[in-house]
Design an enzyme around this catalytic site. Structure first.
Site, PDB file in Angstrom:
ATOM      1  N   TYR A 177     -97.525 -94.605  78.236  1.00 22.07           N
ATOM      2  CA  TYR A 177     -96.307 -94.346  77.462  1.00 22.07           C
ATOM      3  C   TYR A 177     -95.225 -93.810  78.398  1.00 22.07           C
ATOM      4  CZ  TYR A 177     -93.631 -92.720  73.337  1.00 22.07           C
ATOM      5  OH  TYR A 177     -92.678 -92.513  72.361  1.00 22.07           O
ATOM      6  N   CYS A 178     -94.058 -94.455  78.383  1.00 24.38           N
ATOM      7  CA  CYS A 178     -92.895 -94.005  79.153  1.00 24.38           C
ATOM      8  C   CYS A 178     -93.271 -93.881  80.636  1.00 24.38           C
ATOM      9  CB  CYS A 178     -92.348 -92.707  78.567  1.00 24.38           C
ATOM     10  SG  CYS A 178     -90.740 -92.203  79.213  1.00 24.38           S
ATOM     11  N   VAL A 179     -92.980 -92.739  81.276  1.00 29.79           N
ATOM     12  CA  VAL A 179     -93.284 -92.608  82.696  1.00 29.79           C
ATOM     13  C   VAL A 179     -94.791 -92.641  82.942  1.00 29.79           C
ATOM     14  CG1 VAL A 179     -93.269 -90.083  82.655  1.00 29.79           C
ATOM     15  CG2 VAL A 179     -92.779 -91.273  84.780  1.00 29.79           C
TER      16      VAL A 179
END
Length: 606
Positions: free
Chosen positions: A343-345
């Site tokens: 998720y995301c970074v």
């Protein structure tokens, strides 16, 4: 913001009593108390700066001046061009003034008054009916539009400077809105007089408290934090911490079905904020839903870093985070094949790890899912505003203690949507004097974490500044990362209104892999588009052909098929197609690892 077509409106003279002080003595007393609290806030702001403990951020005010000066140079460099720009602005003001005079001189007539744009700041009827406040609103909209046009029409600016200039102009415009000041906001003005200024006393008291809580940086309260506690009404999915090291804990969740899929799932969440965004409450929890579908779920819970973690690199986050998670899964379940979710970074780290591990002979991850993850950062949105050589130098100075304070990152993310995440709360909290309502998502949003120095600088430089990952130029521990060699199945989710990982950016990153990617766009934004349980029946998602060099994002979008509701069941169908074999349910630790503590663990609370 733009003016819409005029509509008829009857001008009514204001009632003076609505704008008169009710009790002069009480009002004067409350103003004194307000100034007392404001003085405490000022002291909380000044003291750490006098001691040299903090620097202002995330925006460099010197950079604001330098950037906007480049826009100004274009317009004042040609007198004719400058005159035309000024004439356009003055013509707009003359139009507003003429309409105001007509309404003032003909109060009984129906006159043409521009309808306010769909803007939550100007919903009070006085913004249209009252001559003074109507003039302020129209003048503000006109001036904001004009300033944005100056940026858009300035030739000769490089893309980064233009993006920064547009961002800074938007921040200035949001800050200077007449809705943000008592004397220019009719609702605030009336409330202040009706309460004899008691609202400002309450508000400035909260302002001083929030400035003190942030140690000299305003820690804006967006939710009533007293109403939430991890393990009590947040992060409730049953599970155990089954392993931990200096960098993370590994949480394994208890099964909810008699049989489970043979392949466990490892979730790599972002280390910015906390992993429980995926386990907010039973109704919204993606983790609980995965368990209920028959998945054995493991989550990496990152430590909130301090000076001890200053030198932790991306290689450390892979080896001591993701590889540690894979080793824990193998020890607890005996399985080597794993499905991973980033998720995301946390997804960006997962993507890099796929190539890194493959070149080291570790191919335990058999399918990867990315949620609002950027891999190509060419179209990375407004976060790029904070990343250039000069600002990286400033960020490095701010991390002298080995980490970047979480409040600085939180402020940067809030600035991306300051019209939604800053100024409405500033008005509600500090000017209306009202405590914010309890909201789990905003409680999580405020639960910021620190950034380890080496890890954060590597991320900003290699991804946002130099865009190395998608181009095969990133080096981790002497290993050149090449995503074109990653041929496992990939599910890549973007969200339509994402201000952190724009859908175009996620699409471009899909092309870096060596396999066909299932690219999906969900409705809403970076959080709500991901955390969208099927039972709520909200939003929609779009599917289409695998991204390729011959298919632009615009063409993909034109041909995409829309489906109402959550993307979660679509993903479940995709993951089952990768491996549908099931085995008996597994308890946390599997009898091989001794559970350390109950989920969500202690690292997420640090």
């Amino acid at each position: 913001m733009s003016q819409s077509q005029p509509r008829p409106e009857t001008s009514e003279p204001p009632v003076f009593s609505d704008y008169a002080v009710r009790d002069p003595e009480a009002f004067t007393r409350n103003m004194a108390h307000m100034l007392e609290h404001l003085g405490k806030a000022a002291s909380a702001w000044v003291e750490p700066r006098e001691r040299g403990e903090i620097d202002d951020g995330p925006i460099s005010y010197g950079d604001v001046v330098t950037t906007l000066s480049k826009v100004g140079e274009y317009w004042i460099g040609d007198p004719r061009r400058a005159f035309e720009a000024q004439t356009k602005l003055m013509a707009g003001f003359v139009g507003i003034w003429t309409r105001s005079l007509h309404r003032m001189n003909s109060p009984g007539e129906v006159s043409a008054v521009p309808t306010p744009v769909a803007d939550k700041r100007f919903t009070h009827e006085e913004w249209t009916k009252n001559l003074f406040f109507g003039f302020l609103r129209e003048a503000y909209v006109l001036t904001s539009d004009w300033a944005q046009t100056l940026v858009d029409d300035a030739d000769g600016l490089d893309p980064h400077t233009r993006q920064k200039a547009a961002f800074y102009v938007r921040q200035i415009a949001n800050a200077l809105s007449p809705s943000n000041f008592v004397l220019t906001n009719p609702e605030l003005f009336r409330e202040t007089l009706e309460q004899n200024g008691e609202n400002l006393v309450r508000g400035m008291k909260m302002f001083a408290e929030d400035m003190s809580r942030g140690d000299g940086t305003l820690k804006l309260r967006q939710s009533d934090a007293t109403k939430f506690a991890l393990g009590e009404n947040l992060a409730l999915t049953p599970g155990k911490v089954v392993a931990q090291n200096d960098l993370c804990q590994i949480v394994q969740y208890a099964p909810a079905t008699d049989t489970v899929f043979k392949r466990p799932i490892l979730i790599s969440p972002p280390w910015i904020n906390r992993f429980y965004i995926l386990d907010l409450n039973p109704e919204k929890s993606l983790i609980r839903w995965l368990v209920e579908q028959g998945h054995t779920v493991f989550v990496v819970s990152w430590v909130n870093p301090d000076a001890r973690h200053a030198d932790k690199t991306w290689q450390d986050y892979i080896d001591e985070g993701l590889v540690f998670g894979l080793d824990t899964i193998e020890a607890a379940t005996g399985e080597r094949e794993v499905n991973a979710i980033g998720y995301c970074v946390g997804g960006t780290l997962l993507a890099a790890s796929l190539s890194y591990l493959r070149q080291r002979g570790d191919e335990r991850v058999q399918a990867a899912t990315f949620l609002t993850t950027q891999i190509d950062f060419k179209h990375a949105g407004d976060l790029k505003v904070f990343v250039d050589e000069e600002q990286l130098g400033e960020i490095e100075k701010a991390m002298e203690r080995g980490y970047l304070e979480g409040t600085r990152m939180a402020a940067a993310f809030n600035l991306l949507r300051s019209g939604d995440l800053i100024w409405p709360y500033f008005v509600n909290n500090y000017l209306k004097g009202r405590e914010p309502l309890p909201f789990d998502l905003l409680f999580w949003n405020a639960d910021a974490t620190r950034m380890a120095k080496a890890n954060h600088l590597f991320y900003l430089r290699n991804c946002y500044l130099e865009n190395r990952l998608s181009r095969g130029l990133m080096d981790i521990g002497g290993t050149r990362i090449d995503l074109s060699e990653v041929t496992i199945p990939v599910y890549n989710l973007a969200t339509r209104e994402d201000h952190i990982a724009p859908a175009l950016s996620v699409y471009e990153g899909s092309r870096a892999f060596g396999s066909d990617v299932t690219y999906v766009v969900s409705g809403s934004g970076h959080i709500a588009g991901v955390v969208n349980p099927p039972a709520r029946g909200k939003y929609q998602f779009w599917t289409g052909a695998p991204p390729s060099g011959d298919l632009s994002f615009e063409d993909w979008w034109t041909k995409a098929e829309e489906t109402k509701g959550s993307w979660w069941p679509h993903w479940q169908g995709w993951i089952e197609a990768q491996s549908s074999e099931r085995v008996e349910a597994r308890e946390p630790g599997g009898g091989h690892l001794q559970p350390i503590e109950d989920a969500p663990g202690s690292y997420v609370r640090s």
